[in-house]
Design a protein around this motif. Structure first.
Motif, PDB file in Angstrom:
ATOM      1  N   ARG A 114       0.782  -1.252   0.067  1.00 22.86           N
ATOM      2  CA  ARG A 114      -0.004  -0.013   0.247  1.00 22.86           C
ATOM      3  C   ARG A 114       0.871   1.275   0.079  1.00 22.86           C
ATOM      4  O   ARG A 114       0.323   2.239  -0.256  1.00 22.86           O
ATOM      5  CB  ARG A 114      -1.023   0.018   1.025  1.00 22.86           C
ATOM      6  N   ASP A 115       2.198   1.103   0.406  1.00 23.54           N
ATOM      7  CA  ASP A 115       3.160   2.157   0.339  1.00 23.54           C
ATOM      8  C   ASP A 115       3.867   2.365  -0.977  1.00 23.54           C
ATOM      9  O   ASP A 115       4.417   3.401  -1.177  1.00 23.54           O
ATOM     10  CB  ASP A 115       4.081   2.151   1.701  1.00 23.54           C
ATOM     11  N   ARG A 116       3.797   1.505  -1.722  1.00 27.10           N
ATOM     12  CA  ARG A 116       4.323   1.586  -3.223  1.00 27.10           C
ATOM     13  C   ARG A 116       3.850   2.461  -3.863  1.00 27.10           C
ATOM     14  O   ARG A 116       2.540   2.786  -3.996  1.00 27.10           O
ATOM     15  CB  ARG A 116       4.853   0.142  -3.865  1.00 27.10           C
ATOM     16  N   LYS A 117       4.509   3.343  -4.824  1.00 27.89           N
ATOM     17  CA  LYS A 117       3.989   4.104  -5.923  1.00 27.89           C
ATOM     18  C   LYS A 117       4.749   3.678  -7.115  1.00 27.89           C
ATOM     19  O   LYS A 117       5.724   3.036  -7.381  1.00 27.89           O
ATOM     20  CB  LYS A 117       4.319   5.431  -5.582  1.00 27.89           C
ATOM     21  N   VAL A 118       4.006   4.005  -8.319  1.00 27.33           N
ATOM     22  CA  VAL A 118       4.555   3.608  -9.847  1.00 27.33           C
ATOM     23  C   VAL A 118       5.868   4.122  -9.802  1.00 27.33           C
ATOM     24  O   VAL A 118       6.078   5.260  -9.395  1.00 27.33           O
ATOM     25  CB  VAL A 118       3.453   4.462 -10.718  1.00 27.33           C
ATOM     26  N   GLY A 119       6.755   3.408 -10.035  1.00 25.88           N
ATOM     27  CA  GLY A 119       8.077   3.798 -10.282  1.00 25.88           C
ATOM     28  C   GLY A 119       8.986   3.274  -9.262  1.00 25.88           C
ATOM     29  O   GLY A 119      10.300   3.495  -9.300  1.00 25.88           O
ATOM     30  N   ASP A 120       8.361   2.779  -8.239  1.00 23.87           N
ATOM     31  CA  ASP A 120       9.175   2.568  -6.972  1.00 23.87           C
ATOM     32  C   ASP A 120       9.933   1.342  -7.347  1.00 23.87           C
ATOM     33  O   ASP A 120       9.473   0.503  -7.990  1.00 23.87           O
ATOM     34  CB  ASP A 120       8.515   2.284  -5.675  1.00 23.87           C
ATOM     35  N   ALA A 121      11.302   1.121  -6.712  1.00 22.84           N
ATOM     36  CA  ALA A 121      12.009   0.065  -7.083  1.00 22.84           C
ATOM     37  C   ALA A 121      11.453  -1.059  -5.979  1.00 22.84           C
ATOM     38  O   ALA A 121      11.338  -0.631  -4.720  1.00 22.84           O
ATOM     39  CB  ALA A 121      13.491   0.050  -6.764  1.00 22.84           C
ATOM     40  N   VAL A 122      11.514  -2.319  -6.359  1.00 22.35           N
ATOM     41  CA  VAL A 122      11.126  -3.447  -5.709  1.00 22.35           C
ATOM     42  C   VAL A 122      11.727  -4.574  -5.924  1.00 22.35           C
ATOM     43  O   VAL A 122      12.671  -4.651  -6.974  1.00 22.35           O
ATOM     44  CB  VAL A 122       9.559  -3.763  -5.785  1.00 22.35           C
ATOM     45  N   ASN A 123      11.957  -5.592  -4.780  1.00 28.55           N
ATOM     46  CA  ASN A 123      12.595  -6.931  -5.286  1.00 28.55           C
ATOM     47  C   ASN A 123      11.636  -7.859  -5.770  1.00 28.55           C
ATOM     48  O   ASN A 123      10.571  -8.006  -5.208  1.00 28.55           O
ATOM     49  CB  ASN A 123      13.326  -7.274  -3.875  1.00 28.55           C
ATOM     50  N   LEU A 124      12.186  -8.493  -6.723  1.00 28.55           N
ATOM     51  CA  LEU A 124      11.285  -9.396  -7.586  1.00 28.55           C
ATOM     52  C   LEU A 124      11.986 -10.859  -7.450  1.00 28.55           C
ATOM     53  O   LEU A 124      13.318 -10.877  -7.673  1.00 28.55           O
ATOM     54  CB  LEU A 124      11.114  -9.395  -8.941  1.00 28.55           C
ATOM     55  N   GLU A 125      11.250 -11.886  -6.865  1.00 29.89           N
ATOM     56  CA  GLU A 125      11.539 -13.347  -7.110  1.00 29.89           C
ATOM     57  C   GLU A 125      10.657 -14.326  -7.740  1.00 29.89           C
ATOM     58  O   GLU A 125       9.458 -14.157  -7.352  1.00 29.89           O
ATOM     59  CB  GLU A 125      11.980 -13.779  -5.522  1.00 29.89           C
ATOM     60  N   ALA A 126      11.358 -14.790  -8.697  1.00 26.58           N
ATOM     61  CA  ALA A 126      10.404 -15.815  -9.320  1.00 26.58           C
ATOM     62  C   ALA A 126      10.090 -17.127  -8.637  1.00 26.58           C
ATOM     63  O   ALA A 126      10.949 -17.546  -7.583  1.00 26.58           O
ATOM     64  CB  ALA A 126      11.269 -16.357 -10.868  1.00 26.58           C
ATOM     65  N   ASP A 127       9.016 -17.783  -9.158  1.00 26.99           N
ATOM     66  CA  ASP A 127       8.877 -19.178  -8.488  1.00 26.99           C
ATOM     67  C   ASP A 127       9.727 -20.153  -8.545  1.00 26.99           C
ATOM     68  O   ASP A 127      10.422 -20.245  -9.646  1.00 26.99           O
ATOM     69  CB  ASP A 127       7.139 -19.402  -9.110  1.00 26.99           C
ATOM     70  N   MET A 128      10.364 -20.763  -7.572  1.00 27.05           N
ATOM     71  CA  MET A 128      11.189 -21.740  -7.882  1.00 27.05           C
ATOM     72  C   MET A 128      10.982 -22.853  -8.639  1.00 27.05           C
ATOM     73  O   MET A 128      11.885 -23.398  -9.340  1.00 27.05           O
ATOM     74  CB  MET A 128      11.708 -22.380  -6.281  1.00 27.05           C
ATOM     75  N   LEU A 129       9.740 -23.128  -8.893  1.00 30.22           N
ATOM     76  CA  LEU A 129       9.398 -24.310  -9.695  1.00 30.22           C
ATOM     77  C   LEU A 129       9.857 -24.142 -11.142  1.00 30.22           C
ATOM     78  O   LEU A 129      10.475 -24.894 -11.843  1.00 30.22           O
ATOM     79  CB  LEU A 129       8.030 -24.697  -9.749  1.00 30.22           C
ATOM     80  N   GLY A 130       9.986 -22.804 -11.635  1.00 31.50           N
ATOM     81  CA  GLY A 130      10.404 -22.421 -12.998  1.00 31.50           C
ATOM     82  C   GLY A 130      11.936 -22.669 -12.959  1.00 31.50           C
ATOM     83  O   GLY A 130      12.506 -23.234 -14.050  1.00 31.50           O
ATOM     84  N   LYS A 131      12.577 -22.450 -12.096  1.00 35.95           N
ATOM     85  CA  LYS A 131      14.172 -22.739 -11.911  1.00 35.95           C
ATOM     86  C   LYS A 131      14.299 -23.925 -11.815  1.00 35.95           C
ATOM     87  O   LYS A 131      15.478 -24.383 -12.729  1.00 35.95           O
ATOM     88  CB  LYS A 131      14.781 -21.897 -10.605  1.00 35.95           C
ATOM     89  N   TYR A 132      13.596 -24.863 -11.236  1.00 26.52           N
ATOM     90  CA  TYR A 132      13.966 -26.251 -11.351  1.00 26.52           C
ATOM     91  C   TYR A 132      13.509 -26.869 -12.602  1.00 26.52           C
ATOM     92  O   TYR A 132      14.280 -27.982 -12.952  1.00 26.52           O
ATOM     93  CB  TYR A 132      12.949 -26.952 -10.348  1.00 26.52           C
ATOM     94  N   VAL A 133      12.631 -26.619 -13.274  1.00 28.31           N
ATOM     95  CA  VAL A 133      12.369 -26.953 -14.664  1.00 28.31           C
ATOM     96  C   VAL A 133      13.321 -26.654 -15.508  1.00 28.31           C
ATOM     97  O   VAL A 133      13.689 -27.531 -16.244  1.00 28.31           O
ATOM     98  CB  VAL A 133      10.753 -26.518 -14.959  1.00 28.31           C
ATOM     99  N   GLU A 134      13.710 -25.465 -15.335  1.00 28.90           N
ATOM    100  CA  GLU A 134      14.982 -24.955 -16.377  1.00 28.90           C
ATOM    101  C   GLU A 134      16.091 -25.788 -16.137  1.00 28.90           C
ATOM    102  O   GLU A 134      16.818 -26.170 -17.191  1.00 28.90           O
ATOM    103  CB  GLU A 134      15.162 -23.573 -16.212  1.00 28.90           C
ATOM    104  N   LYS A 135      16.541 -26.036 -14.758  1.00 32.61           N
ATOM    105  CA  LYS A 135      17.769 -26.784 -14.682  1.00 32.61           C
ATOM    106  C   LYS A 135      17.535 -28.313 -15.136  1.00 32.61           C
ATOM    107  O   LYS A 135      18.458 -29.052 -15.673  1.00 32.61           O
ATOM    108  CB  LYS A 135      17.855 -27.003 -13.061  1.00 32.61           C
TER     109      LYS A 135
END
Length: 73
Positions: free
Chosen positions: A44-65
């Motif tokens: 609720r405190d975030r505004k358009v353009g704010d930097a955020v940390n993004l982390e993808a679902d681990m399942l996708g990383k396991y499938v890729e590997k």
């Protein structure tokens, strides 16, 4: 890059908050945020353009590997 693991209706963590990807394009994605999640998190405190940390679902990383290991055969 996080976009390589993004799929529609998959999971993405934004600043540690697990959310559902509502739609995915080549360079962007939309997320669903229910009112309760919005009210009790820092989203609720975030505004358009704010930097955020993004982390993808681990399942996708396991499938890729897994697929990379099988391509080497």
């Amino acid at each position: 890059e996080v976009m390589r693991y993004m799929v529609s209706k998959g999971s993405i963590a934004v600043d540690g908050i697990s959310l559902t990807a509502a739609g995915v394009n080549k360079k962007s994605f939309r997320i669903w945020i229910i009112p309760h999640t919005y009210e009790i998190t820092a989203l609720r405190d975030r505004k358009v353009g704010d930097a955020v940390n993004l982390e993808a679902d681990m399942l996708g990383k396991y499938v890729e590997k897994f697929l990379a290991a099988h391509d080497k055969r």
